[in-house]
Write a protein that holds these residues in place. Structure first.
Motif, mmCIF file in Angstrom:
data_model
loop_
_atom_site.group_PDB
_atom_site.id
_atom_site.type_symbol
_atom_site.label_atom_id
_atom_site.label_comp_id
_atom_site.label_asym_id
_atom_site.label_seq_id
_atom_site.Cartn_x
_atom_site.Cartn_y
_atom_site.Cartn_z
ATOM 1 N N SER A 167 0.846 -1.189 0.000
ATOM 2 C CA SER A 167 0.000 0.000 0.000
ATOM 3 C C SER A 167 0.877 1.232 0.000
ATOM 4 N N ALA A 168 0.276 2.360 -0.374
ATOM 5 C CA ALA A 168 1.020 3.608 -0.450
ATOM 6 C C ALA A 168 0.057 4.768 -0.440
ATOM 7 N N LYS A 169 0.558 5.950 -0.144
ATOM 8 C CA LYS A 169 -0.262 7.153 -0.115
ATOM 9 C C LYS A 169 0.057 8.029 -1.318
ATOM 10 N N LEU A 170 -0.958 8.300 -2.104
ATOM 11 C CA LEU A 170 -0.856 9.250 -3.209
ATOM 12 C C LEU A 170 -1.482 10.555 -2.744
ATOM 13 N N GLN A 171 -0.682 11.612 -2.649
ATOM 14 C CA GLN A 171 -1.161 12.891 -2.141
ATOM 15 C C GLN A 171 -1.475 13.841 -3.300
ATOM 16 N N ILE A 172 -2.651 14.474 -3.218
ATOM 17 C CA ILE A 172 -3.094 15.409 -4.259
ATOM 18 C C ILE A 172 -3.599 16.684 -3.591
ATOM 19 N N ILE A 173 -3.019 17.815 -3.961
ATOM 20 C CA ILE A 173 -3.529 19.112 -3.523
ATOM 21 C C ILE A 173 -4.471 19.635 -4.607
ATOM 22 N N VAL A 174 -5.645 20.087 -4.195
ATOM 23 C CA VAL A 174 -6.670 20.551 -5.134
ATOM 24 C C VAL A 174 -6.901 22.036 -4.930
ATOM 25 N N LEU A 175 -6.591 22.834 -5.941
ATOM 26 C CA LEU A 175 -6.942 24.247 -5.932
ATOM 27 C C LEU A 175 -8.126 24.412 -6.869
ATOM 28 N N GLY A 176 -9.318 24.326 -6.291
ATOM 29 C CA GLY A 176 -10.543 24.384 -7.070
ATOM 30 C C GLY A 176 -11.716 24.130 -6.159
ATOM 31 N N GLY A 177 -12.851 23.923 -6.747
ATOM 32 C CA GLY A 177 -14.054 23.702 -5.964
ATOM 33 C C GLY A 177 -14.360 22.229 -5.780
ATOM 34 N N ASP A 178 -15.534 21.954 -5.222
ATOM 35 C CA ASP A 178 -15.960 20.581 -4.981
ATOM 36 C C ASP A 178 -16.139 19.817 -6.294
ATOM 37 N N THR A 198 -9.119 -3.287 -13.557
ATOM 38 C CA THR A 198 -7.686 -3.583 -13.620
ATOM 39 C C THR A 198 -7.228 -4.146 -12.279
ATOM 40 N N GLY A 199 -5.968 -4.503 -12.192
ATOM 41 C CA GLY A 199 -5.399 -4.998 -10.943
ATOM 42 C C GLY A 199 -4.621 -3.939 -10.193
ATOM 43 N N PHE A 200 -4.912 -2.665 -10.478
ATOM 44 C CA PHE A 200 -4.132 -1.600 -9.859
ATOM 45 C C PHE A 200 -4.596 -1.269 -8.446
ATOM 46 N N VAL A 201 -5.826 -1.614 -8.097
ATOM 47 C CA VAL A 201 -6.332 -1.445 -6.732
ATOM 48 C C VAL A 201 -6.979 -2.766 -6.334
ATOM 49 N N THR A 202 -6.277 -3.542 -5.519
ATOM 50 C CA THR A 202 -6.753 -4.848 -5.085
ATOM 51 C C THR A 202 -6.347 -5.072 -3.636
ATOM 52 N N ASP A 203 -6.687 -6.235 -3.104
ATOM 53 C CA ASP A 203 -6.252 -6.584 -1.751
ATOM 54 C C ASP A 203 -4.737 -6.756 -1.686
ATOM 55 N N VAL A 204 -4.116 -7.014 -2.837
ATOM 56 C CA VAL A 204 -2.661 -7.190 -2.879
ATOM 57 C C VAL A 204 -1.952 -5.844 -2.807
ATOM 58 N N ARG A 218 -3.185 -1.753 -2.471
ATOM 59 C CA ARG A 218 -4.271 -0.773 -2.384
ATOM 60 C C ARG A 218 -3.717 0.588 -1.983
ATOM 61 N N PRO A 219 -3.603 1.538 -2.921
ATOM 62 C CA PRO A 219 -3.144 2.876 -2.547
ATOM 63 C C PRO A 219 -4.221 3.642 -1.795
ATOM 64 N N GLU A 220 -3.796 4.555 -0.959
ATOM 65 C CA GLU A 220 -4.712 5.518 -0.355
ATOM 66 C C GLU A 220 -4.485 6.860 -1.021
ATOM 67 N N VAL A 221 -5.565 7.490 -1.449
ATOM 68 C CA VAL A 221 -5.471 8.795 -2.095
ATOM 69 C C VAL A 221 -5.839 9.857 -1.070
ATOM 70 N N GLU A 222 -4.873 10.718 -0.739
ATOM 71 C CA GLU A 222 -5.078 11.775 0.252
ATOM 72 C C GLU A 222 -5.240 13.115 -0.459
ATOM 73 N N LEU A 223 -6.377 13.750 -0.228
ATOM 74 C CA LEU A 223 -6.705 15.009 -0.892
ATOM 75 C C LEU A 223 -6.615 16.176 0.076
ATOM 76 N N SER A 224 -5.908 17.206 -0.341
ATOM 77 C CA SER A 224 -5.899 18.471 0.397
ATOM 78 C C SER A 224 -6.645 19.489 -0.454
ATOM 79 N N VAL A 225 -7.832 19.894 0.016
ATOM 80 C CA VAL A 225 -8.670 20.803 -0.764
ATOM 81 C C VAL A 225 -8.428 22.238 -0.312
ATOM 82 N N ILE A 226 -7.855 23.041 -1.189
ATOM 83 C CA ILE A 226 -7.638 24.461 -0.921
ATOM 84 C C ILE A 226 -8.894 25.204 -1.364
ATOM 85 N N PRO A 227 -9.595 25.896 -0.472
ATOM 86 C CA PRO A 227 -10.914 26.457 -0.799
ATOM 87 C C PRO A 227 -10.857 27.646 -1.759
#
Length: 384
Positions: free
Chosen positions: A93-104, A121-127, A129-138
């Motif tokens: 597993s791993a954390k993919l971090q994304i900063i969002v400058l925009g709206g909802d 695909t096999g890119f997100v499975t029990d074997v 599974r990345p976690e996507v972390e979003l930072s939303v800049i308002p």
């Protein structure tokens, strides 16, 4: 191996929508966010949205190589147990971090682009599974997610990202006979949907565009035919006890919970609806808190329903939404649920995170809303 942060070899992603809100995203990026990332020595890759739909297309096309690059950047070269010398151990597993400058709406596009891009695909499975972390800049118009999390400013959002604390961002699946989408903020029918639809002509007014569009629709108030059915566990707000009271599904409903075609509904609202929304966020903009018990990170959807009322009742509700006391009004229904279906006798329109979906008439056009428990779908977190 456990959860690992975005590697120094792999930059965090910054998605910038220069057209959101009052078009202040680029200035916010240059003056506040970019300097903060440079000071924190956080490498980044900038993705700028040039046209409507660009963000979702970008992630559909690129999420697989992004995940591959991230996994490779976190791999470990080891000689332990290797018969022929070195071997590569990849993370689970791993954390993919994304900063969002925009709206909802930009968050909506990122979520759906990522999930569509890895679908089948096999890119997100029990074997793995990345976690996507979003930072939303308002920097959007309503900034519902940020407002619901108590983010008070751009700097506050940046500080929360640097601090690193996240909570789950639970998704609602919206399924019709022909499509499936995921929403993070709100699905609406009736007056709220019409307001968002008409607000485009007032976009130059910023947040006030929703107020202007709402007044337009209240002056020409309509009733929208439809039936809302709740399946499985539900909680209904009781005005006498001022609390949410569990509504226990019938035994036959529990036994048939996996069969949406035969299960008995726990609750039904017959309509017609003046105002109906299904949300995961407490506030949709500062000063407007239609679903005050909603939580970004739980597994419930919060429903605000007003059936067949006039202008006076709607204005009374609007006047109480800033404090959340509208839930005590006689004509307001407030329900928390996990599975909901909406059926309309004629063709209608549904607003999903600011986009629009046509509801076909009758049982064939039924729309199903659900907070799915699939761990390969619920991979999103948000800095809080």
């Amino acid at each position: 191996m456990g959860i690992l942060p975005t590697s120094d070899k792999f930059p965090l992603l910054v998605v910038l929508n220069p057209h959101s809100g009052r078009k202040q995203s680029l200035e916010t990026w240059e003056n506040t966010v970019k300097p903060a990332l440079n000071n924190a020595k956080k490498p980044f890759r900038l993705i700028e949205s040039n046209t409507q739909g660009y963000v979702i297309s970008y992630f559909v096309d690129n999420i697989k190589p992004i995940i591959t690059d991230l996994a490779q950047s976190l791999s470990i070269v080891t000689t332990s147990g290797a018969a022929d010398g070195e071997t590569i151990v990849y993370p689970t597993s791993a954390k993919l971090q994304i900063i969002v400058l925009g709206g909802d709406g930009t968050v909506h596009e990122i979520v759906n682009g990522i999930l569509k891009g890895v679908e089948g695909t096999g890119f997100v499975t029990d074997v793995f599974r990345p976690e996507v972390e979003l930072s939303v800049i308002p920097t959007g118009t309503g900034n519902a997610i940020s407002t619901s999390l108590g983010v008070t400013s751009v700097q506050d959002a940046v500080d929360r990202f640097i601090a690193g604390k996240t909570v789950p961002l639970r998704l609602m699946s919206v399924t019709s006979q022909n499509s499936q989408l995921y929403t993070v903020v709100v699905n609406s029918y009736g007056l709220h949907c019409a307001t968002v639809y008409d607000s485009e002509e007032f976009r130059h007014l910023g947040n006030d565009r929703f107020r202007q569009a709402a007044m337009k629709n209240v002056e020409n108030l309509k009733q929208y035919e439809g039936k809302l059915s709740f399946f499985g566990p539900a909680q209904r707000y009781n005005r006498t006890s001022t609390s949410l009271v569990e509504t226990v599904p019938a035994v036959s409903n529990i036994a048939q919970a996996d069969n949406k075609n035969t299960a008995a509904a726990t609750l039904t609202l017959p309509g017609p609806f003046t105002y109906l929304l299904i949300s995961k966020q407490a506030s949709l903009e500062p000063g407007f808190t239609p679903t005050p018990f909603a939580k970004t990170s739980d597994d419930w959807m919060d429903v605000l329903a007003v059936q067949n009322v006039g202008q006076a009742e709607i204005m009374q509700m609007f006047g109480s939404t800033a404090t959340g006391t509208h839930v005590n009004l006689e004509h307001v229904e407030y329900i928390k649920a996990k599975v909901i279906e909406l059926e309309t006798p004629t063709q209608g329109r549904l607003c999903i995170d600011g986009e629009f979906l046509t509801i076909e008439a009758g049982p064939e056009g039924k729309i199903r809303f659900e907070v799915t428990s699939d761990p390969n779908i619920q991979i999103f977190h948000i800095f809080a």
